[in-house]
Design a protein around this motif. Structure first.
Motif, PDB file in Angstrom:
ATOM      1  N   PRO A   1       0.808  -1.229   0.000  1.00 13.90           N
ATOM      2  CA  PRO A   1       0.000   0.000   0.000  1.00 13.90           C
ATOM      3  C   PRO A   1       0.842   1.280   0.000  1.00 13.90           C
ATOM      4  O   PRO A   1       0.340   2.343  -0.332  1.00 13.90           O
ATOM      5  CB  PRO A   1      -0.815  -0.111   1.282  1.00 13.90           C
ATOM      6  CG  PRO A   1      -0.030  -1.018   2.152  1.00 13.90           C
ATOM      7  CD  PRO A   1       0.680  -1.983   1.226  1.00 13.90           C
ATOM      8  N   ASN A   2       2.108   1.185   0.348  1.00 21.86           N
ATOM      9  CA  ASN A   2       2.953   2.375   0.425  1.00 21.86           C
ATOM     10  C   ASN A   2       3.919   2.497  -0.763  1.00 21.86           C
ATOM     11  O   ASN A   2       4.910   3.216  -0.679  1.00 21.86           O
ATOM     12  CB  ASN A   2       3.732   2.377   1.735  1.00 21.86           C
ATOM     13  CG  ASN A   2       4.596   1.129   1.904  1.00 21.86           C
ATOM     14  OD1 ASN A   2       4.405   0.139   1.204  1.00 21.86           O
ATOM     15  ND2 ASN A   2       5.521   1.172   2.828  1.00 21.86           N
ATOM     16  N   ALA A   3       3.617   1.834  -1.858  1.00 17.24           N
ATOM     17  CA  ALA A   3       4.485   1.889  -3.047  1.00 17.24           C
ATOM     18  C   ALA A   3       4.514   3.311  -3.608  1.00 17.24           C
ATOM     19  O   ALA A   3       3.496   4.004  -3.629  1.00 17.24           O
ATOM     20  CB  ALA A   3       3.996   0.916  -4.105  1.00 17.24           C
ATOM     21  N   THR A   4       5.681   3.721  -4.055  1.00 18.68           N
ATOM     22  CA  THR A   4       5.828   5.054  -4.645  1.00 18.68           C
ATOM     23  C   THR A   4       5.992   5.002  -6.159  1.00 18.68           C
ATOM     24  O   THR A   4       5.981   6.040  -6.813  1.00 18.68           O
ATOM     25  CB  THR A   4       7.039   5.793  -4.036  1.00 18.68           C
ATOM     26  OG1 THR A   4       8.219   5.026  -4.291  1.00 18.68           O
ATOM     27  CG2 THR A   4       6.853   5.995  -2.549  1.00 18.68           C
ATOM     28  N   GLY A   5       6.166   3.803  -6.711  1.00 13.73           N
ATOM     29  CA  GLY A   5       6.307   3.673  -8.153  1.00 13.73           C
ATOM     30  C   GLY A   5       6.486   2.235  -8.577  1.00 13.73           C
ATOM     31  O   GLY A   5       6.733   1.349  -7.747  1.00 13.73           O
ATOM     32  N   TYR A   6       6.340   1.997  -9.879  1.00 13.58           N
ATOM     33  CA  TYR A   6       6.436   0.657 -10.453  1.00 13.58           C
ATOM     34  C   TYR A   6       7.220   0.732 -11.756  1.00 13.58           C
ATOM     35  O   TYR A   6       7.123   1.713 -12.493  1.00 13.58           O
ATOM     36  CB  TYR A   6       5.040   0.103 -10.764  1.00 13.58           C
ATOM     37  CG  TYR A   6       4.091   0.170  -9.609  1.00 13.58           C
ATOM     38  CD1 TYR A   6       4.081  -0.824  -8.644  1.00 13.58           C
ATOM     39  CD2 TYR A   6       3.206   1.227  -9.474  1.00 13.58           C
ATOM     40  CE1 TYR A   6       3.206  -0.767  -7.575  1.00 13.58           C
ATOM     41  CE2 TYR A   6       2.327   1.299  -8.417  1.00 13.58           C
ATOM     42  CZ  TYR A   6       2.331   0.302  -7.464  1.00 13.58           C
ATOM     43  OH  TYR A   6       1.467   0.368  -6.405  1.00 13.58           O
ATOM     44  N   MET A   7       7.951  -0.322 -12.048  1.00  7.95           N
ATOM     45  CA  MET A   7       8.648  -0.438 -13.323  1.00  7.95           C
ATOM     46  C   MET A   7       8.442  -1.873 -13.822  1.00  7.95           C
ATOM     47  O   MET A   7       8.708  -2.819 -13.094  1.00  7.95           O
ATOM     48  CB  MET A   7      10.131  -0.118 -13.153  1.00  7.95           C
ATOM     49  CG  MET A   7      10.746   0.457 -14.394  1.00  7.95           C
ATOM     50  SD  MET A   7      12.422   1.055 -14.141  1.00  7.95           S
ATOM     51  CE  MET A   7      12.146   2.582 -13.289  1.00  7.95           C
ATOM     52  N   TRP A   8       7.971  -2.021 -15.048  1.00  4.61           N
ATOM     53  CA  TRP A   8       7.724  -3.332 -15.646  1.00  4.61           C
ATOM     54  C   TRP A   8       8.735  -3.608 -16.746  1.00  4.61           C
ATOM     55  O   TRP A   8       9.086  -2.709 -17.525  1.00  4.61           O
ATOM     56  CB  TRP A   8       6.322  -3.372 -16.254  1.00  4.61           C
ATOM     57  CG  TRP A   8       5.254  -3.709 -15.270  1.00  4.61           C
ATOM     58  CD1 TRP A   8       4.461  -2.833 -14.588  1.00  4.61           C
ATOM     59  CD2 TRP A   8       4.837  -5.013 -14.868  1.00  4.61           C
ATOM     60  NE1 TRP A   8       3.587  -3.507 -13.792  1.00  4.61           N
ATOM     61  CE2 TRP A   8       3.790  -4.851 -13.939  1.00  4.61           C
ATOM     62  CE3 TRP A   8       5.246  -6.302 -15.202  1.00  4.61           C
ATOM     63  CZ2 TRP A   8       3.150  -5.938 -13.353  1.00  4.61           C
ATOM     64  CZ3 TRP A   8       4.607  -7.381 -14.618  1.00  4.61           C
ATOM     65  CH2 TRP A   8       3.569  -7.188 -13.706  1.00  4.61           C
ATOM     66  N   TYR A   9       9.170  -4.876 -16.805  1.00  4.07           N
ATOM     67  CA  TYR A   9      10.138  -5.333 -17.815  1.00  4.07           C
ATOM     68  C   TYR A   9       9.620  -6.602 -18.478  1.00  4.07           C
ATOM     69  O   TYR A   9       8.946  -7.414 -17.843  1.00  4.07           O
ATOM     70  CB  TYR A   9      11.484  -5.669 -17.171  1.00  4.07           C
ATOM     71  CG  TYR A   9      12.152  -4.500 -16.509  1.00  4.07           C
ATOM     72  CD1 TYR A   9      13.098  -3.741 -17.194  1.00  4.07           C
ATOM     73  CD2 TYR A   9      11.863  -4.160 -15.201  1.00  4.07           C
ATOM     74  CE1 TYR A   9      13.726  -2.665 -16.582  1.00  4.07           C
ATOM     75  CE2 TYR A   9      12.481  -3.084 -14.581  1.00  4.07           C
ATOM     76  CZ  TYR A   9      13.405  -2.346 -15.275  1.00  4.07           C
ATOM     77  OH  TYR A   9      14.027  -1.293 -14.681  1.00  4.07           O
ATOM     78  N   ARG A  10       9.972  -6.783 -19.728  1.00  3.96           N
ATOM     79  CA  ARG A  10       9.696  -8.036 -20.432  1.00  3.96           C
ATOM     80  C   ARG A  10      10.920  -8.912 -20.233  1.00  3.96           C
ATOM     81  O   ARG A  10      12.046  -8.492 -20.497  1.00  3.96           O
ATOM     82  CB  ARG A  10       9.482  -7.768 -21.916  1.00  3.96           C
ATOM     83  CG  ARG A  10       8.985  -8.974 -22.684  1.00  3.96           C
ATOM     84  CD  ARG A  10       8.614  -8.540 -24.076  1.00  3.96           C
ATOM     85  NE  ARG A  10       7.724  -7.393 -24.018  1.00  3.96           N
ATOM     86  CZ  ARG A  10       6.436  -7.423 -24.352  1.00  3.96           C
ATOM     87  NH1 ARG A  10       5.918  -8.507 -24.817  1.00  3.96           N
ATOM     88  NH2 ARG A  10       5.689  -6.351 -24.250  1.00  3.96           N
ATOM     89  N   GLY A  11      10.720 -10.116 -19.727  1.00  3.04           N
ATOM     90  CA  GLY A  11      11.841 -11.000 -19.431  1.00  3.04           C
ATOM     91  C   GLY A  11      12.170 -10.982 -17.951  1.00  3.04           C
ATOM     92  O   GLY A  11      11.567 -10.257 -17.172  1.00  3.04           O
ATOM     93  N   GLU A  12      13.152 -11.771 -17.573  1.00  4.63           N
ATOM     94  CA  GLU A  12      13.535 -11.882 -16.163  1.00  4.63           C
ATOM     95  C   GLU A  12      14.623 -10.870 -15.851  1.00  4.63           C
ATOM     96  O   GLU A  12      15.632 -10.785 -16.550  1.00  4.63           O
ATOM     97  CB  GLU A  12      14.031 -13.294 -15.856  1.00  4.63           C
ATOM     98  CG  GLU A  12      14.251 -13.540 -14.399  1.00  4.63           C
ATOM     99  CD  GLU A  12      14.573 -14.987 -14.097  1.00  4.63           C
ATOM    100  OE1 GLU A  12      14.968 -15.264 -12.963  1.00  4.63           O
ATOM    101  OE2 GLU A  12      14.439 -15.831 -15.003  1.00  4.63           O
ATOM    102  N   GLY A  13      14.408 -10.098 -14.814  1.00  2.00           N
ATOM    103  CA  GLY A  13      15.400  -9.123 -14.394  1.00  2.00           C
ATOM    104  C   GLY A  13      15.070  -7.716 -14.852  1.00  2.00           C
ATOM    105  O   GLY A  13      14.188  -7.497 -15.667  1.00  2.00           O
ATOM    106  N   ALA A  14      15.804  -6.761 -14.298  1.00  2.00           N
ATOM    107  CA  ALA A  14      15.573  -5.346 -14.569  1.00  2.00           C
ATOM    108  C   ALA A  14      16.618  -4.829 -15.544  1.00  2.00           C
ATOM    109  O   ALA A  14      17.493  -4.053 -15.198  1.00  2.00           O
ATOM    110  CB  ALA A  14      15.600  -4.568 -13.262  1.00  2.00           C
ATOM    111  N   ASN A  15      16.513  -5.249 -16.788  1.00  2.00           N
ATOM    112  CA  ASN A  15      17.439  -4.850 -17.842  1.00  2.00           C
ATOM    113  C   ASN A  15      16.819  -3.684 -18.620  1.00  2.00           C
ATOM    114  O   ASN A  15      15.717  -3.806 -19.150  1.00  2.00           O
ATOM    115  CB  ASN A  15      17.696  -6.034 -18.765  1.00  2.00           C
ATOM    116  CG  ASN A  15      18.700  -5.740 -19.843  1.00  2.00           C
ATOM    117  OD1 ASN A  15      18.793  -4.628 -20.340  1.00  2.00           O
ATOM    118  ND2 ASN A  15      19.459  -6.750 -20.218  1.00  2.00           N
TER     119      ASN A  15
END
Length: 85
Positions: free
Chosen positions: A3-17
């Motif tokens: 509930p306290n999230a300040t942002g989100y980032m989505w990626y296609r595939g495994e990992g934050a590349n």
């Protein structure tokens, strides 16, 4: 989602590349797309990712990074299966 999230980032595939980044949403600022954005994806304020007109090529792993207060983050993975008619 926390509930306290300040942002989100989505990626296609495994990992934050970076080259697989679909989009980000949050306080840094607003909604921004990345190299893997096809024009069909949208992130909602609850952190969910919507893919319009899903195709068989959308099958695969997706990664979400959830940004929390105090510079913390959580990372999650999920598999999307798309089946033809």
């Amino acid at each position: 989602m926390p509930p306290n999230a300040t942002g989100y980032m989505w990626y296609r595939g495994e990992g934050a590349n970076f080259k697989h980044k679909i989009a980000r949403l949050g306080v840094f600022p607003g909604h921004r797309t990345g190299p893997a954005h096809s024009g069909r994806e949208q992130i909602y304020f609850d952190g969910s990712l919507r893919i319009k007109r899903v195709t068989l090529e959308d099958t695969g792993i997706y990664t979400i990074v959830v940004f929390l207060p105090e510079h913390k983050k959580e990372i999650g993975y999920g598999w999307l299966n798309v089946y033809g008619e």
